[in-house]
Design a protein around this motif. Structure first.
Motif, short mmCIF file in Angstrom:
data_model
loop_
_atom_site.label_atom_id
_atom_site.label_comp_id
_atom_site.label_asym_id
_atom_site.label_seq_id
_atom_site.Cartn_x
_atom_site.Cartn_y
_atom_site.Cartn_z
N PHE A 106 -34.32 -96.30 -26.22
CA PHE A 106 -33.82 -96.01 -27.57
C PHE A 106 -32.79 -97.05 -27.99
CE2 PHE A 106 -35.84 -91.96 -27.53
CZ PHE A 106 -35.65 -91.38 -26.29
N ASN A 107 -32.74 -98.18 -27.27
CA ASN A 107 -31.62 -99.08 -27.37
C ASN A 107 -31.60 -100.00 -28.59
OD1 ASN A 107 -29.39 -99.47 -25.28
ND2 ASN A 107 -29.84 -101.59 -25.87
N GLN A 108 -32.76 -100.37 -29.08
CA GLN A 108 -32.82 -101.36 -30.17
C GLN A 108 -33.76 -100.91 -31.28
OE1 GLN A 108 -30.39 -103.49 -27.68
NE2 GLN A 108 -30.63 -103.72 -29.89
N LEU A 109 -33.63 -101.62 -32.41
CA LEU A 109 -34.47 -101.29 -33.58
C LEU A 109 -35.93 -101.67 -33.32
CD1 LEU A 109 -32.16 -102.51 -36.48
CD2 LEU A 109 -32.27 -100.24 -35.41
N SER A 110 -36.14 -102.64 -32.42
CA SER A 110 -37.52 -103.03 -32.06
C SER A 110 -37.85 -102.42 -30.71
CB SER A 110 -37.62 -104.55 -31.96
OG SER A 110 -37.30 -105.11 -33.20
N SER A 111 -38.88 -101.60 -30.68
CA SER A 111 -39.28 -101.00 -29.40
C SER A 111 -40.77 -100.68 -29.46
CB SER A 111 -38.48 -99.73 -29.14
OG SER A 111 -38.80 -98.76 -30.11
N THR A 143 -29.45 -99.61 -43.02
CA THR A 143 -28.40 -100.36 -42.33
C THR A 143 -28.59 -100.23 -40.81
OG1 THR A 143 -26.93 -98.45 -42.39
CG2 THR A 143 -26.72 -100.04 -44.20
N THR A 144 -28.07 -101.21 -40.09
CA THR A 144 -28.36 -101.33 -38.66
C THR A 144 -27.89 -100.13 -37.85
OG1 THR A 144 -28.13 -103.70 -38.91
CG2 THR A 144 -27.98 -102.86 -36.67
N VAL A 145 -26.69 -99.62 -38.15
CA VAL A 145 -26.14 -98.56 -37.31
C VAL A 145 -26.43 -97.16 -37.88
CG1 VAL A 145 -24.05 -97.60 -36.24
CG2 VAL A 145 -24.36 -100.08 -36.42
N PHE A 156 -22.78 -93.05 -29.72
CA PHE A 156 -24.16 -93.43 -29.44
C PHE A 156 -24.93 -93.58 -30.74
CE2 PHE A 156 -24.05 -93.36 -24.96
CZ PHE A 156 -23.32 -92.25 -24.53
N ARG A 157 -25.83 -94.57 -30.77
CA ARG A 157 -26.78 -94.71 -31.89
C ARG A 157 -28.17 -94.59 -31.31
NH1 ARG A 157 -28.88 -100.35 -34.17
NH2 ARG A 157 -29.64 -100.29 -32.03
N CYS A 158 -28.87 -93.55 -31.66
CA CYS A 158 -30.25 -93.42 -31.20
C CYS A 158 -31.16 -93.83 -32.34
CB CYS A 158 -30.55 -91.97 -30.81
SG CYS A 158 -32.14 -91.80 -29.98
O1 HLD Z 1 -34.85 -107.13 -34.38
C1 HLD Z 1 -34.24 -106.21 -33.81
O2 HLD Z 1 -34.74 -105.41 -32.98
C2 HLD Z 1 -32.81 -105.98 -34.13
C3 HLD Z 1 -32.12 -106.78 -34.97
C4 HLD Z 1 -30.78 -106.44 -35.25
O3 HLD Z 1 -30.11 -107.11 -36.04
C5 HLD Z 1 -30.21 -105.33 -34.63
C6 HLD Z 1 -30.97 -104.61 -33.77
C7 HLD Z 1 -30.44 -103.41 -33.12
O4 HLD Z 1 -29.28 -103.07 -33.40
O5 HLD Z 1 -31.20 -102.79 -32.34
O6 HLD Z 1 -32.26 -104.93 -33.50
#
Ligand code: HLD
Length: 504
Positions: free
Chosen positions: A98-103, A257-259, A476-478
């Protein structure tokens, strides 16, 4: 033959001259390793990561050496190196990553990337990338249409990530208002001002620095408690900048937004940009995927009024990294702004329509084929398939939100339902539950997430990000972008956080 490769009887230097059988033998062994990894990363019983500190990896682990040899290794050792590289990496396709926006790990996307590297060609001219360039054109047109632009409008290019896409938007905005900057540089311009929200991505400031505008000329606009830009604050920031003698020219609005996963009010911002004749960019790197969902696309209403849009299919659409597009409403601007007509690449007397030599639109020369894997996934899923995938991820976020609302050992960072798939929360260990709100509690709570994360990485059972933000201590950010994640994984996440942190 495969036995010879596996038994180490074939050395790599001859690899380039391997006959068909040797090549097939080696690749078949490699595919077995990759297939094993794909299967393992989908199994909940496997670890998300087998963490080792940098010095441990650099010292070598169980025969896995990162050092570069003078003498060639056998193909058998090459295969072992491949297996170990995956072993000590992070399984970003695991349903509990669950760590990043890309998974996620989309098999068609992986196949697309394999084909891309096998084709091993460059996106600068049609003569070396005929099919891929046409695919890129068709994908960009499709994405522009989904944004809401007519066929008369629209240009774009795939580029190396969301930061570069955002940088393009500022580069183009500056060129649009001051084309002389291309030849005469910043000395020919007044002091410019940009505007972006306090919850927006740091790439806006980074781009201002890279482009010589200066990060201090990026005005940070206040947001509401949900992380959405406040239009009145934008308006007053613009007036303030003008009073200081700066020349406003660009506003970045964020769709996702990212968070917090917040969506700025795009129509209100578009009205302000129109009134002040400013370039409106929408950073939909994270939120763009919601345009594929009939249930959620309205969260980006107003995006069609933007001059440019960043959209990263490698985030919510699950395309393998990297796949990021900058979409530009005004046709021709990309080329005018960036072209240098190198004669060894962009000859005008080629035996085909050279308008397909789109490489000169880019700030790059050589450019990786990022389009094919998206095209192949679109073929495999259809637009509706992407919409279903996005809906699943947001349903997971809603489930987590509902679970957190019912528990007293967790606290939500903001009370509203998630607009995107971001869910932000604190875990409150028993030792803190009786403490009155205040500095002491904040100080101790700030240490909880990092300690739990450290234990999480040692155990390797799950991975989730944390960060402070503004006056809020580490939380935490999930985020959900992996369609393989199920509700059982969310239950596991919460139970694991309690298990790892209950004694803090
Ligand atoms: O391309 C990504 O997966 C990505 C880009 C971000 O700027 C920030 C994040 C993130 O906070 O997980 O992921």
């Amino acid at each position: 033959v495969r036995a010879q490769v596996v038994q180490g009887q074939v050395r790599a230097p001859s690899f380039r001259y391997l006959n068909r059988e040797m090549t097939l033998g080696f690749l078949q062994e490699l595919v077995k390793i990759l297939f094993g990894y794909i299967c393992k990363s989908s199994q909940r019983s496997s670890k998300v990561l087998d963490f080792h500190h940098p010095h441990q990896l650099k010292d070598g682990l169980e025969g896995f050496s990162l050092n570069l040899p003078d003498q060639p290794e056998t193909l058998e050792q090459i295969l072992v190196d491949c297996r170990d590289t995956l072993k000590y990496g992070v399984s970003t396709g695991h349903p509990r990553f669950f760590n990043q926006l890309s998974s996620g790990l989309d098999v068609i996307g992986v196949a697309g990337e394999w084909l891309t590297s096998t084709a091993n060609t460059n996106m600068f001219t049609y003569e070396v990338s005929p099919v891929f360039l046409l695919m890129e054109e068709i994908l960009l047109r499709k994405m522009q249409s989904i944004v809401g632009w007519s066929d008369d409008d629209g240009d774009g290019i795939f580029c190396p990530g969301g930061t570069i896409s955002n940088l393009y938007s500022i580069l183009l905005a500056r060129y649009h208002f001051y084309p002389e900057v291309k030849t005469r540089g910043m000395g020919a311009l007044p002091q410019l001002a940009l505007f972006t929200s306090e919850h927006s991505h740091y790439s806006v400031k980074k781009s201002a620095a890279v482009l010589g505008i200066g990060s201090e000329n990026v005005a940070v606009v206040k947001c509401d408690e949900r992380g959405k830009m406040i239009p009145a604050e934008l308006e007053s920031s613009i007036v303030t900048a003008e009073e200081k003698g700066l020349v406003p020219f660009y506003v970045n609005a964020t769709a996702g937004t990212t968070v917090y996963g917040a969506f700025d009010p795009l129509n209100d911002i578009a009205d302000i940009c129109h009134r002040h004749t400013l370039w409106m960019h929408v950073d939909a790197a994270w939120g763009g995927g919601l345009l594929m969902s009939d249930r959620h696309r309205m969260k980006l209403q107003g995006i069609e009024r933007a001059c440019s849009v960043t959209w990263n299919p490698h985030k919510m659409m699950g395309v393998p990294l990297q796949c990021s597009a900058i979409l530009v409403k005004k046709k021709g601007l990309l080329k005018e702004c960036n072209e240098f007509c190198a004669e060894y690449l962009f000859q005008m007397d080629k035996p085909y329509n050279v308008s397909y030599d789109t490489g000169d639109k880019s700030i790059q020369c050589g450019r990786h084929v990022d389009a094919f894997k998206l095209w192949l996934m679109w073929k495999a899923k259809g637009s509706e398939g992407f919409g279903t995938q996005v809906n699943k991820c947001l349903e997971n976020a809603e489930y987590l939100y509902d679970q957190l609302q019912m528990r007293t050992d967790f606290e939500l960072v903001f009370k509203d339902k998630p607009e995107h798939s971001n869910v932000c929360f604190w875990y409150i260990p028993p030792s803190l539950r009786g403490l009155p709100l205040g500095t002491e509690r904040d100080k101790r709570l700030h240490q909880v997430a990092p300690q739990i994360k450290g234990r999480m990485m040692e155990k390797g059972s799950v991975l989730i990000g944390y960060q402070p933000l503004g006056d809020k201590v580490n939380f935490f950010r999930c985020v959900f972008s992996n369609p393989a994640t199920q509700q059982e994984d969310i239950d596991f996440l919460l139970d694991e956080i309690v298990w790892l942190g209950h004694d803090l």
